[in-house]
Enzyme design. Structure first.
Site, mmCIF file in Angstrom:
data_model
loop_
_atom_site.group_PDB
_atom_site.id
_atom_site.type_symbol
_atom_site.label_atom_id
_atom_site.label_comp_id
_atom_site.label_asym_id
_atom_site.label_seq_id
_atom_site.Cartn_x
_atom_site.Cartn_y
_atom_site.Cartn_z
ATOM 1 N N LYS A 295 31.403 18.756 132.171
ATOM 2 C CA LYS A 295 32.192 19.897 131.718
ATOM 3 C C LYS A 295 31.368 21.180 131.600
ATOM 4 O O LYS A 295 31.887 22.274 131.800
ATOM 5 C CB LYS A 295 32.869 19.573 130.378
ATOM 6 C CG LYS A 295 33.841 18.395 130.467
ATOM 7 C CD LYS A 295 34.951 18.671 131.473
ATOM 8 C CE LYS A 295 35.906 17.502 131.633
ATOM 9 N NZ LYS A 295 35.392 16.422 132.469
ATOM 10 N N GLU B 82 32.775 25.152 122.459
ATOM 11 C CA GLU B 82 33.604 26.243 122.950
ATOM 12 C C GLU B 82 34.344 26.871 121.780
ATOM 13 O O GLU B 82 34.575 26.221 120.757
ATOM 14 C CB GLU B 82 34.642 25.738 123.967
ATOM 15 C CG GLU B 82 34.099 25.368 125.321
ATOM 16 C CD GLU B 82 35.192 24.883 126.253
ATOM 17 O OE1 GLU B 82 34.942 24.857 127.463
ATOM 18 O OE2 GLU B 82 36.286 24.528 125.779
ATOM 19 N N ARG C 110 41.811 14.266 140.641
ATOM 20 C CA ARG C 110 42.644 13.107 140.962
ATOM 21 C C ARG C 110 44.105 13.518 140.860
ATOM 22 O O ARG C 110 44.420 14.658 140.536
ATOM 23 C CB ARG C 110 42.374 11.987 139.949
ATOM 24 C CG ARG C 110 42.509 12.466 138.503
ATOM 25 C CD ARG C 110 42.481 11.349 137.491
ATOM 26 N NE ARG C 110 42.341 11.825 136.135
ATOM 27 C CZ ARG C 110 43.319 12.317 135.382
ATOM 28 N NH1 ARG C 110 44.547 12.447 135.887
ATOM 29 N NH2 ARG C 110 43.101 12.706 134.136
#
Length: 445
Positions: free
Chosen positions: A116, A200, A293
């Site tokens: 990430k 974050e 995906r």
């Protein structure tokens, strides 16, 4: 087109992929665990191979058993569905090294987006908006405290290798950060074998909006509209709809353009999803993650755009042009998906059991993608998803009414299930108005 396809998954998504494969004349091969031997996807495949006991590590995540099944059945391609091995870059490389076709993005793209922090940095470099946060893992608690002071509280503490809403915590101050950092790190090490943690900025009032992208065989990346995914419990989605009631035409053009840039930044091929947070108060959006995906909620995009995303995945993997005109994409109407889970409708705790009654709703604009039938057992070994109830209509208001009628006529007895919750949600004024955010369920409860 690919001649034979091994579906390395189970339940609803395996059944869904098999359905499209057989429509296209592709030989569909299923793999199953001992616990799933009686499920519909096993009998609906042209061939099926047992790959181990119920424990996913010994069956659906057992790469050696999956590859052995592919070799023994003569499969020429592998579709991983979602979950399990779908975002395992090493498995994708192994599949291709063995001369098989991987129905998904390249392993390099999976790797790039799987971390990430790396993904955030790549997106920022590509001009995709990212929320204020760390550009490298917080190596220890002291580093996390220093980073949080710079970002500003509250902060989201996240497993860098996580996804799907797992491995996350919110810290409103330093004391909470000290607790959440240790908790998330321990979870990440246990679940992902990688204890890296990122921080974050946390936005209390946000919507979760994502864009479906498709990297075509000719190298182009196209965006197939957005999906609203803000009805969540414990950061896990329960309802998705398209288009988002919060996205204006101008915002939509910005979102879709950013998602295309995200795909192009990693030379993306096949189906993927760029997930974003939309700040309700400012209208700003920020990159959250890319799922490399097929998503659980892909049917709402299919119904709005009139296409089959599994077919498009197979076409890309085979090097074929899409079955639609990328320059003439025209969305029509509105679609809503409800995830029918074997869980308590109040606390959302798993409630497996034997299905005594299973009668799916029918009618115009009603679709059910299910993994079970009456007599099957929902076991505790896997995700609690039993089916997806998807409705479509010319307008959002009409789609909600169709969803209400479909929920009321869905006959399900045996395992605990969340149909009563959906009946309540579809009457909720905040949801019906389209002004809800990710904290809607907490307000309902």
């Amino acid at each position: 087109m690919i001649e034979s396809l091994l579906v390395a998954n189970r339940g609803e998504i395996a059944r869904r992929i098999i359905r499209t494969a057989k429509r296209l004349g592709v030989r569909a091969i299923a793999v199953y665990s001992e616990a799933d031997a009686d499920l519909p996807f096993v009998t609906e495949a042209d061939e099926a191979v047992c790959v181990g006991p119920a424990n996913p590590a010994q069956s659906y995540r057992n790469t050696e058993a999956i590859l052995a099944a592919a070799r023994s059945t003569g499969a020429r391609a592998i579709h991983p569905g979602y979950g399990f091995l779908s975002e395992n870059a090493d498995f994708a490389r192994t599949v291709e090294a063995g001369g098989l076709t991987w129905v998904g993005p390249g392993a390099d793209a999976i790797s790039a987006m799987g971390d990430k922090i790396n993904a955030r940095n790549l997106m920022a470099a590509a001009g995709v908006p990212v929320a204020p946060g760390t550009t490298e893992p917080a190596a220890d608690l002291a580093a996390a405290v220093a980073a949080a002071a710079e970002i500003g509280y509250p902060v989201m503490v996240k497993a860098a290798a996580g996804g799907g809403g797992m491995g996350m915590g919110v810290a409103a101050d330093e004391a909470a950060l000290r607790t959440e950092y240790d908790k998330v790190r321990a979870f990440a090490e246990r679940m992902f074998d990688d204890g890296s943690v990122l921080l974050e900025r946390y936005f209390p009032r946000v919507r979760h909006v994502e864009v479906q992208i498709l990297g075509l065989a000719d190298g182009r990346v196209v965006a197939l509209g957005e999906r609203e995914c803000s009805v969540q419990r414990r950061n896990q989605k329960l309802v998705e709809e398209s288009p988002s009631p919060a996205v204006s035409p101008l915002l939509r053009s910005r979102l879709l353009a950013a998602a295309v840039r995200a795909g192009e930044a990693v030379d993306y091929r096949n189906a993927g999803t760029v997930e974003c947070l939309l700040d309700v108060s400012t209208g700003e959006f920020f990159f959250l993650e890319m799922n490399t995906r097929l998503q659980v909620e892909h049917p709402v995009t299919e119904l709005v755009y009139g296409l089959d995303l599994v077919e498009e995945q197979l076409r890309v993997a085979a090097g074929l042009a899409p079955a639609f005109d990328p320059d003439a994409l025209t969305p029509r109407g509105h679609a809503i998906e409800l995830r029918i889970n074997a869980e308590d409708p109040k606390r959302f705790l798993p409630g497996p059991g034997v299905i005594g009654t299973w009668v799916e709703p029918t009618g115009e604009g009603v679709r059910v993608d299910s993994g079970y039938v009456a007599g099957n057992t929902v076991t505790p070994f896997y995700d609690s998803l039993m089916a997806k109830l998807i409705v479509s209509a010319p307008t959002r208001a009409e789609a909600i009414e169709r969803a209400r009628a479909a929920v009321a006529s869905f006959e399900l007895a045996g395992p605990k299930n969340n149909l009563p919750f959906f009946a309540e949600l579809l009457e909720n004024e905040e949801f019906r108005s389209g002004t809800y955010d990710t904290s809607l369920i907490s307000r309902m409860r």
